[in-house]
Write an enzyme that holds these catalytic residues in place. Sequence first.
Site, short mmCIF file in Angstrom:
data_model
loop_
_atom_site.label_atom_id
_atom_site.label_comp_id
_atom_site.label_asym_id
_atom_site.label_seq_id
_atom_site.Cartn_x
_atom_site.Cartn_y
_atom_site.Cartn_z
N ARG A 37 0.55 -1.27 0.04
CA ARG A 37 0.08 -0.07 -0.24
C ARG A 37 0.90 0.99 -0.66
NH1 ARG A 37 -5.85 0.53 3.64
NH2 ARG A 37 -5.96 -1.35 2.40
N SER A 139 -8.60 0.73 0.23
CA SER A 139 -9.35 0.63 0.88
C SER A 139 -9.72 2.53 0.44
CB SER A 139 -9.25 0.27 2.08
OG SER A 139 -10.00 -0.55 2.40
N ASP A 296 -17.39 2.16 3.05
CA ASP A 296 -15.73 2.16 2.59
C ASP A 296 -15.99 2.53 1.36
OD1 ASP A 296 -15.11 -0.23 2.79
OD2 ASP A 296 -13.58 -0.44 3.75
N ASP A 298 -13.80 0.18 -0.74
CA ASP A 298 -14.11 -1.11 -1.56
C ASP A 298 -15.32 -1.96 -0.97
OD1 ASP A 298 -12.87 -1.21 0.54
OD2 ASP A 298 -11.32 -2.71 0.04
N ASP A 300 -15.44 -3.52 1.47
CA ASP A 300 -15.73 -4.40 2.96
C ASP A 300 -15.48 -4.17 4.56
OD1 ASP A 300 -12.99 -2.37 3.42
OD2 ASP A 300 -11.49 -4.40 2.94
N ARG A 301 -15.74 -2.93 4.84
CA ARG A 301 -16.53 -2.07 5.61
C ARG A 301 -17.81 -1.69 5.62
NH1 ARG A 301 -11.26 -1.03 8.51
NH2 ARG A 301 -9.42 -1.45 7.56
N THR A 374 -5.11 -8.54 15.76
CA THR A 374 -5.08 -7.73 14.96
C THR A 374 -5.20 -7.86 13.38
OG1 THR A 374 -4.72 -6.19 16.45
CG2 THR A 374 -5.35 -5.40 15.53
N GLU A 398 -14.07 -7.32 14.04
CA GLU A 398 -13.39 -6.53 14.29
C GLU A 398 -14.22 -4.60 15.01
OE1 GLU A 398 -9.38 -5.94 12.07
OE2 GLU A 398 -10.20 -4.72 10.45
#
Length: 586
Positions: A37, A139, A296, A298, A300-301, A374, A398
């Site tokens: 990233r 992301s 978000d 992408d 995924d959240r 995490t 998470e």
Amino acid sequence: QNPKTSSIVKQLVAEGNAGELQKYFGSRMEFGTAGLRAAMGAGISHMNDLTVIQTTQGFCRYLEKNFSDLKKRGVVIGFDARAHPPSGGSSKRFARLAANTFISQGVPVYLFSDITPTPFVPYTVTHLKLCAGIMVTASHNPKQDNGYKVYWENGAQIISPHDKGISEAIEENQEPWPQAWDDKLVDSSVLLHDPYATISKDYFKDIQKHCFHRNINKETKLKFVHTSVHGVGHKFVQLAFKAFDLSPPFAVPEQKDPDPEFPTVKYPNPEEGKGVLTLSFALAEKDGAKIVLANDPDADRLAVAEKQESGEWKVFSGNELGALLGWWIFTCWKNQNQDACAIKDVYMLSSTVSSKILRAIALKEGFHFEETLTGFKWMGNRAKQLMDQGKAVLFAFEEAIGYMCCPAVLDKDGVSAAVIAAEMASFLATKNLSLTQQLKAVYDEYGFHITKASYFICHDPKITEQLFENLRNYDGKNTYPKFCGRFKVSGVRDLTTGYDSSQPDQKAILPTSKSSQMITFTFANGGVATMRTSGTEPKIKYYSELCAPPGNSDIEQLKKELDELVNALEKHFFQPEKNNLQRKTE
């Protein structure tokens, strides 16, 4: 061979700008368990055509070494809508170059023909039994960034030692192979497949297994607003609602179409709270919607907000939504499974910095709860191990608003989470309950869990290291703090060194990592606080929680106690003035 990055470099050479050239070429982007990233731009420290080619060449060689049937099974590649006109980089271009690399070596590639949510890549790996998956996305990072996220054949993100193995293979394969730049070759190749139509169909069929109240969904008067924050989520959340027989959510018109400039938000991250949701609230007021769902970029959240009786909006924290979804998914499971023995094979997971609410529910209800390090790479890999042993992993989450509600995707998935949250809200509405009221009911039954998390920015790695070393040598060498202000420390777990005061041999059970800092303090008053460094940003984060047994309902007193604990943590353990740390700004 990209004319834009090439001319950027030539310009700097002509100007004799050694400082900038050092930034671009001084060090290569590190390939870690999260893949790559970085900002898009020229040089080996950035995401660009060349670094994507080199990374994929290394990854391809590493996969050849690990899978004798790679040329039979192949890989999947997905991408989001990011683009960076100044350097000519874009997620789609990077995905095509990666596909070209594999195809040049005779490896079949399932390249999505259009943007998809990140969870579609791990889903495809599992569904089509492929060797690996790549998702080109950054992301919710700022617009100039991009990333390269890697999944293993088990459908979960890679963990060690694969990151090291891939990293070494990248170092050994830096010279672009013949035809590496010619991504037009992929279009005529028999090895190129487009999984878009099949996967869309099968994914929505699979998540329907988690739809339990179709009749309520058809009838509900509850209205929802959805924002995809200029990312990929719009179309897919609309389809998910359709799959659950829910009326489509109102989409925020200014944010529903993909736009790599993210023009309406400072940061495209729904975790940043109300700022990102301003337009959603306005649309909800206009259309009479009570609930806002935000993905978000992408997808995924997921963030969720609910309008309160007072007219204010409450944005649920990741831990609060985790409590609600955990309660809901278990309740649905219980209604489907009357056999008392089945519960011994049921599991839920969360990461060590997330709320312990699932532990409290598991203790009372009799299923298993496990905590991992995490990040979803740990939860995905652990979930797969458990499923391979015949266990049912119902849910994992998470605190950073990531939820895995369906075992078909072994990673966080904001699309299935959005529609499952909508069904939960629709069901509660038939009982005249809001999400906020149900959250209180969950806490009343299983004990209040109040959390508070934040971070400090620190651009000097030496200061960060010194801060953690001071905690390890607080009262003389190798002694951790016994108090934090007035709060007595009852236990310490240091996952950098592997020390855990609560274990008989004082060795931590969870895996340790010397390359990142992480210490958890347990306090005599039932509080827990973890301090850790971020893997992707110059931040020192902290997470704190006060867990009360069921029956202790003085929420204001608990909040006050947690506030005092956090103030003591900042003052005594972070020492922001002395260490020149910047506070998180709203």
